[in-house]
Design an enzyme around this catalytic site. Structure first.
Site, PDB file in Angstrom:
ATOM      1  CB  SER A   1      25.286  36.653  26.636  1.00 55.22           C
ATOM      2  OG  SER A   1      24.459  35.562  26.971  1.00 55.22           O
TER       3      SER A   1
ATOM      4  CD  GLU B   1      62.591  36.578  48.286  1.00 52.97           C
ATOM      5  OE1 GLU B   1      62.173  35.871  47.350  1.00 52.97           O
ATOM      6  OE2 GLU B   1      61.838  37.105  49.125  1.00 52.97           O
TER       7      GLU B   1
END
Length: 742
Positions: free
Chosen positions: A407, A137
């Site tokens: 819509s 990491e």
């Protein structure tokens, strides 16, 4: 005799003026000469500091550097201010809430807050776990100051080469800053705040303290947080006892916990563990010989099923509890037990529906993400899907992402028109050209239907009618002229949408009535719930009841009194019209056999967003499909995948329960219990004497699978339910450079 006297006075005045002018000129001359002499003396004295050649160049560069540095420092301070505002004297205790969440049946479904198991000291962590994490990491963790430019550059180079084994550029400190202070929102602002908070953490904590916090708080998949909890969940043993192979597999989870979770995809988890082991060798932590045993004997997790952990739901619920705690509703108690309306049966079906549809049709429609919210009509949150994969991205698209509704926004326009007394479902309207300034909305087919009634306009999703309603609303209060009246009418529409449950600011533009203002999924569900419950406000909630550590009830949602928003007549009229959308319009894919359904689809300009929001007397559901980067889909409409997902979830949710009538509509015709039907957990009480709750879950899942297989691909999905040309009534084309969003 008087003339000489007057001449004398005039002469004296002229002389006085000339004298004043001479004095001014002399003063200015003397002042200028004095200033020049002073400046000359200053120049002579400054000659001592005059430099030439390379010294002059160095001095100029230094001067420019100081100027730019000062400006940069001011800019950095301004950028850092929002990040530093997130910190406080007790920043590490901000998450001191310990919350246990129960589902609607009282079964524990998860925890949040200080549920992280931080009982193990860093010195007791296995050395292999620390080395596996750091080498994978953040290899330069102990060397950088919170941000690692070298590591970021290396990641960019590695990722540019491709090959699938991509690297992240964020340091462990940056990842911890995000976990502690920020959300998973994908924005430049978040990355800037993350960087400054990483620097802040480095100045307040030691490297080992940062590493310990990260190991305790990182999400590890399977609903677990922290390496200690993950070791117990995946391998059934204390973290200090894990082997090198197991440590490598755990370290591989930090990148994508769901993708590499061994109980979900063991081959992928083992492949990732191999990458971690080789990273350890490259970092110089171990030798090739030391990892051979781990390579030959990969880690094997304990047997676990792939549980649905409702992580998006619990994250949102925890945020709600924190807000209640901050407002004083929980009396200062910090250890809490919260009973939620979560229905695991519906949650599982929602997760499966989104996963199955994206897997089967994602490539066909060029769509990667989806979100869904299921509510009771009173706002109780039954289920939530915030994205395709929680482990890949914890960003909650159901609550934090703003998208144009198309819509599906129109019901608020019609509700405003009905509430003002200007319209009824049978009111005659004319679908005709209308322009506001240089903007002229058109229907998808670039044609107009002429005279019709309001119900047909809703079912066909005609675009010109909502614009006409906005004009009529303005003229009803005395505003003259279409453009000024439309603006006043839009103010009423915005007010109606907010009163019904839309919480985000709505940008006022000419295209607002046909869905150009951005909203989120949970607000859409809450607003439509007003139609489903008879007109009362339905603020979404996940806390039905809160108890403290002593078991004392300190909060009940039942004590809250909802506000009446719409009259029963307006609700009945809206339900009648929106029911026609499902029975005769663009929402036909959502029909439920024997159950009244009302709702509205929505498809935005360039097919970037597709919505379906609908409800029955029992549940309200809002579904969105689209892409995070707002790229266009392959002509996906709200009546296709979103309506399919809504139907799949609601068909299961309505099995074996007492069906409630929708306000203003006839009773449902489906019997309460059908022969051969399966009952999800929400029907467990009615069938308790026949099958166990788990049996119902299994049968419900099997039935859902069979339905998915039988349904097959949505052949002609864009040609079904009135959508014969793509977006059909849901579509609108830009005119004059302005969008016409359905």
């Amino acid at each position: 005799m008087r003339l000489p006297k007057a001449t004398s006075i005039l002469t004296r005045l002229k002389r006085a003026a000339l004298g004043f002018d001479a004095w001014v000129n002399a003063s200015l001359y003397d002042s200028g000469r004095s200033t020049a002499e002073t400046y000359e003396r200053f120049q002579q004295r400054m000659q001592v500091f005059s430099v030439r050649g390379w010294k002059r160049v160095a001095l100029d560069l230094t001067s420019e550097g100081v100027t730019l540095g000062t400006g940069g420092a001011v800019l950095m301070l301004a950028l850092a201010q929002p990040a530093f505002n997130l910190t406080s004297d007790n920043w590490l205790k901000q998450q001191d809430l310990a919350v246990t969440f129960l589902d609607r049946y009282g079964v524990e479904v998860g925890r949040r807050g200080i549920k992280h198991d931080d009982s193990l000291k860093l010195d007791d962590f296995p050395d292999s776990m620390i080395k596996a994490l750091v080498s994978t990491e953040d290899r330069r963790f102990y060397e950088h100051w919170g941000i690692d430019p070298i590591g970021t550059a290396r990641a960019l180079v590695s990722n540019s080469r491709g090959g699938g084994n991509t690297q992240g550029g964020s340091s462990i400190t940056q990842q911890l800053a995000k976990n502690l202070f920020l959300t998973n929102e994908r924005s430049l602002e978040r990355k800037v705040n993350e960087a400054f908070l990483a620097l802040w953490l480095e100045s307040h904590l030691s490297k080992n303290e940062i590493l310990k916090l990260y190991l305790d708080r990182a999400y590890m998949g399977g609903g677990t947080f922290g390496a200690v909890a993950a070791a117990d969940y995946y391998f059934g043993k204390p973290l200090k006892d894990v082997s090198l192979a197991e440590a490598a597999m755990l370290a591989g989870l930090f990148k994508a916990p769901t993708k590499y979770a061994p109980h979900v995809n063991l081959p992928a988890a083992r492949a990732r563990a191999v990458d971690v082991l080789h990273n350890m060798v490259e970092a110089g932590f171990v030798t090739e010989g030391q990892i051979q045993t781990a390579l030959r004997n990969p880690a094997t997790p304990v047997t676990r099923t792939r549980d649905i952990t409702a992580d998006y739901y619990l994250d949102w619920a925890f945020g709600e509890i924190k807000g209640m705690a901050d407002s004083g509703k929980l009396r200062g108690d910090r250890v809490l037990i919260v009973k939620t309306p979560l229905d695991i049966g519906i949650q599982k079906r929602a997760d499966q529906a989104v996963e199955n549809i994206l897997r089967q049709y994602g490539d066909q429609y060029d769509v990667d993400e989806a979100a869904m919210v299921i509510l009771d009509p009173d706002g109780a949150l039954r289920a939530m899907v915030g994205g395709a994969d929680y482990g890949e991205s914890q960003f909650n698209r159901a609550t934090d992402s703003l998208r144009q509704p198309g819509s599906s926004f129109k019901p608020y326009v019609y509700a405003a028109g009905l509430a003002a007394g200007l319209y009824r479902p049978d009111t005659r309207v004319v679908d005709r050209p209308i322009c506001l300034g240089n903007w002229c909305p058109q229907n998808y087919g670039r044609s107009f239907s002429g005279a019709t009634n309001l119900t047909v306009a809703v079912a066909k999703s005609i675009n010109t009618i909502p614009i006409q309603i906005s004009v009529a609303l303005g003229k009803a209060i005395g505003i003259k002229g279409d453009y000024p009246a439309a603006k006043a009418g839009r103010a009423k529409i915005i007010d109606m949408a907010h009163r019904m449950g839309i919480t985000t600011p709505l940008t006022d533009s000419v295209s607002l009535p046909i869905g150009s203002a951005e909203v989120n999924v949970i607000d859409q569900a809450a607003a439509y719930a007003v139609f489903a419950n008879g007109g009362r406000k339905a603020k979404p909630y996940a806390a039905m009841e809160v108890k403290n550590s002593s078991g004392e009830v300190i909060y009940r949602h039942a004590d809250e009194k909802p506000e009446q928003i719409l009259s029963p007549q307006v609700v009945a009229d809206m339900n009648f019209m929106l029911n026609k959308v499902v029975e005769e319009g663009t929402g036909r894919r959502a029909q439920l056999d024997g159950i009244k359904v009302a709702g509205k689809s929505g498809t935005t300009n360039a097919y970037k967003d597709a919505w379906f929001v609908a409800y029955t007397g029992n549940y309200v559901g809002a579904v969105w499909f689209g892409n995070d980067d707002s790229t266009s889909t392959n002509k996906m409409t709200g009546g296709s995948l979103p309506a399919m997902a809504w139907h799949d979830v609601m068909e299961t949710a309505h099995q074996g329960i007492e069906l409630k009538a929708m306000p203003g509509l006839k009773e449902n015709t489906r019997p309460i219990a059908q022969a051969g039907s399966s009952s999800p957990p929400n029907a467990a009480a009615s069938a308790a004497g026949k099958l166990s709750r788990r049996s119902f879950e299994v049968i419900g899942s099997m039935n859902g699978l069979f339905r998915t297989v039988e349904a097959g691909p949505p052949a002609g999905a864009r040609a079904a339910a009135g959508e014969t040309t793509g977006a059909v009534a849901d579509g609108a084309r830009p005119v004059g450079g302005r969008i016409g969003i359905p």
